[in-house]
Design an enzyme around this catalytic site. Structure first.
Site, mmCIF file in Angstrom:
data_model
loop_
_atom_site.group_PDB
_atom_site.id
_atom_site.type_symbol
_atom_site.label_atom_id
_atom_site.label_comp_id
_atom_site.label_asym_id
_atom_site.label_seq_id
_atom_site.Cartn_x
_atom_site.Cartn_y
_atom_site.Cartn_z
ATOM 1 N N HIS A 164 0.832 -1.224 0.000
ATOM 2 C CA HIS A 164 0.000 0.000 0.000
ATOM 3 C C HIS A 164 0.860 1.264 0.000
ATOM 4 O O HIS A 164 0.404 2.318 0.443
ATOM 5 C CB HIS A 164 -0.946 0.039 1.216
ATOM 6 C CG HIS A 164 -1.657 -1.242 1.485
ATOM 7 N ND1 HIS A 164 -2.915 -1.517 0.996
ATOM 8 C CD2 HIS A 164 -1.264 -2.354 2.164
ATOM 9 C CE1 HIS A 164 -3.276 -2.741 1.387
ATOM 10 N NE2 HIS A 164 -2.293 -3.264 2.088
ATOM 11 N N SER B 251 15.827 22.344 -14.876
ATOM 12 C CA SER B 251 14.700 23.245 -15.074
ATOM 13 C C SER B 251 15.224 24.589 -15.536
ATOM 14 O O SER B 251 16.295 25.025 -15.122
ATOM 15 C CB SER B 251 13.941 23.402 -13.750
ATOM 16 O OG SER B 251 13.204 24.621 -13.761
ATOM 17 N N GLU C 110 9.873 9.343 -16.660
ATOM 18 C CA GLU C 110 8.503 9.818 -16.879
ATOM 19 C C GLU C 110 8.041 9.549 -18.305
ATOM 20 O O GLU C 110 6.919 9.088 -18.541
ATOM 21 C CB GLU C 110 8.426 11.321 -16.623
ATOM 22 C CG GLU C 110 8.713 11.728 -15.192
ATOM 23 C CD GLU C 110 8.859 13.240 -15.080
ATOM 24 O OE1 GLU C 110 10.001 13.725 -15.122
ATOM 25 O OE2 GLU C 110 7.843 13.932 -14.990
#
Ligand code: ARG
Length: 459
Positions: A157, A278, A291
């Site tokens: 979980h 970034s 990703e």
């Protein structure tokens, strides 16, 4: 004007929109090599069987090599009016060698031709996956070897469950990707039957030798039923099926890398080679490869659904719907190969943050099960009672903002007076993982044994 390919029957050419919806040359040019290979084998067989002359077959075979070299050099002029790769190649062959080119299509149809080309293309992709997966396995095993005894939290979980070892976690993925590898091997074995020579759908009256072309093109045997052979796309679906499961595994690992590389976890440092910065936030190192890999997987799932949907309503045998089989599979295969390569690079380059892993492993009452097991083993408590006692101790520690090893012996005895000082020996995370020696468990010795097994298997 009238159609160049079937002008005998047609007085008028196609509408421009008809040409646009009908043409597949925009994508099926990727089958050029397979098309030429298949046609060369067919021509050789036609000559061997006395169906065309040796001279014609030789001209065809040579001419086809020229066509292929033009395509590979990028000098070939593809024509949309000629619909697909098969017609484009044949038209150019005619320009090169004259009327003999017209004999190539004897005892053949585009239906068996495209079934053959596409099957060979998909077979190549299975081989590419079968080649790529062991490299990913090696990267995972390398990580497992280095960190066979590094302790980290195991989760259920996504809540801290029990301490496990880094090596064990890496080898969990090795198991998954090895099953994927065997799925590609299975699919390849099943697809390796040759459809060439089944012609339009019924077979042919020419005395062809299907064993000869099958063997020449690396197949195990000719496909036994012509109706099935021209209309079957199971091979592509099985490739997509294996790809779908493999992609799902890649995506789960990518997801873990995204989580693990976050400032909140700091379980791994991904290398500069697989991350980006970034433009505004100087501190950022984003896990873009993970990703994108996670996202590209959607193309593979989509292709699986799209092709099953194309096929599900088709009566036997070939329908033009089946031309829609290729783009999906091309795109899925590209996504899979890129994802496999990116994951292999990321896993090979990443650095597990051993101290952070260990600190995280020790938090969240991860050794509560060890405490309960101790109560069963040393005090003879039924497990359910031990569970209850341990739960009370966890609550006590939690109320104080402490961990289990921070409780005193007196604290412990206030919940169960049989507890002795020995209990503190089982509350450490290293002790915990070392005790999980059951077969398949996370103990470092088990992990080392599994690493040795993997190395032997991958050697
Ligand atoms: N371009 C077609 C395809 O990809 C080739 C087969 C065409 N066969 C036919 N009977 N129209 O499916």
């Amino acid at each position: 004007g009238s159609n160049a390919m079937w002008g005998g029957r047609f007085a008028e050419g196609p509408d421009a929109i008809m040409e646009a919806i009908n043409a597949s040359i925009g994508f099926d040019r990727r089958l050029a090599r397979q098309d030429v290979e298949g046609s060369r084998a067919h021509a050789a067989m036609l000559a061997a069987q006395g169906i065309v002359t040796e001279a014609d077959a030789e001209a065809i075979r040579e001419g086809l090599l020229t066509v292929l070299s033009e395509i590979e050099a990028g000098t070939f002029e593809f024509s949309t009016a000629l619909e697909d790769i098969h017609m484009n190649v044949e038209a150019r062959l005619t320009e090169l060698i004259g009327p003999a080119a017209g004999r190539l299509h004897t005892a053949r149809s585009r239906n068996d031709q495209v079934a053959l080309d596409f099957r060979m293309w998909v077979r190549d992709q299975c081989d590419a996956a079968i080649d790529a997966l062991p490299r990913l396995l090696s990267a995972l095993v390398g990580q497992a070897e280095a960190g066979a005894d590094w302790v980290m939290p195991g989760f259920t979980h996504l809540q801290t469950a029990q301490p496990v070892t880094w090596g064990h976690h890496m080898l969990a993925y090795a198991e998954m990707f090895a099953r994927d590898l065997s799925r590609f091997e299975d699919a390849r074995r099943r697809m390796n039957e040759c459809p060439l020579g089944t012609a339009a759908l019924a077979g042919t009256s020419f005395p062809i030798d299907r064993e000869m072309t099958s063997a020449a093109l690396g197949f195990d045997r000719p496909a036994a039923n012509s109706l099935d052979a021209v209309s079957d796309r199971d091979f592509a679906l099985e490739f997509l099926g294996a790809s779908t499961i493999c992609a799902m595994h890649l995506s789960r690992l990518a997801e873990e890398l995204v989580i693990w590389s976050s400032a909140q976890f700091r379980f791994v440092a991904l290398s500069d080679r697989w991350t980006t910065g970034s433009s505004i936030m100087p501190q950022k190192k984003n896990p873009d490869a993970a990703e994108l890999l996670r996202a590209k997987i959607g193309r593979i799932f989509g292709a699986q659904v799209a092709l099953t949907t194309v096929m599900k309503g088709l009566p036997l045998t070939y329908s033009k719907d089946m031309q829609e089989d290729k783009e999906q599979v091309f795109d899925a295969a590209d996504a899979l190969m890129l994802a496999l390569a990116a994951m292999t690079g990321m896993v090979g380059d990443m650095t597990a943050q051993r101290e952070n892993l260990e600190a995280a492993a020790a938090s969240g009452f991860s050794t509560a099960t060890d405490l309960a097991d101790w109560l069963v083993r040393e005090l003879g408590l039924p497990f359910r009672e031990a569970h209850h006692v341990t739960g009370a101790l966890v609550k006590m520690a939690e109320d104080r903002g402490a961990d289990l090893p921070d409780l005193t012996l007196a604290d412990m005895r206030s919940v169960h007076d049989g507890i002795t000082d020995d209990v503190f020996g089982v509350l450490g995370v290293h002790n915990s993982v070392a005790s999980r020696t059951s077969y398949g468990g996370t103990a470092p010795d088990n992990v080392r044994a599994q690493v040795a097994r993997w190395m032997e298997r991958l050697a």
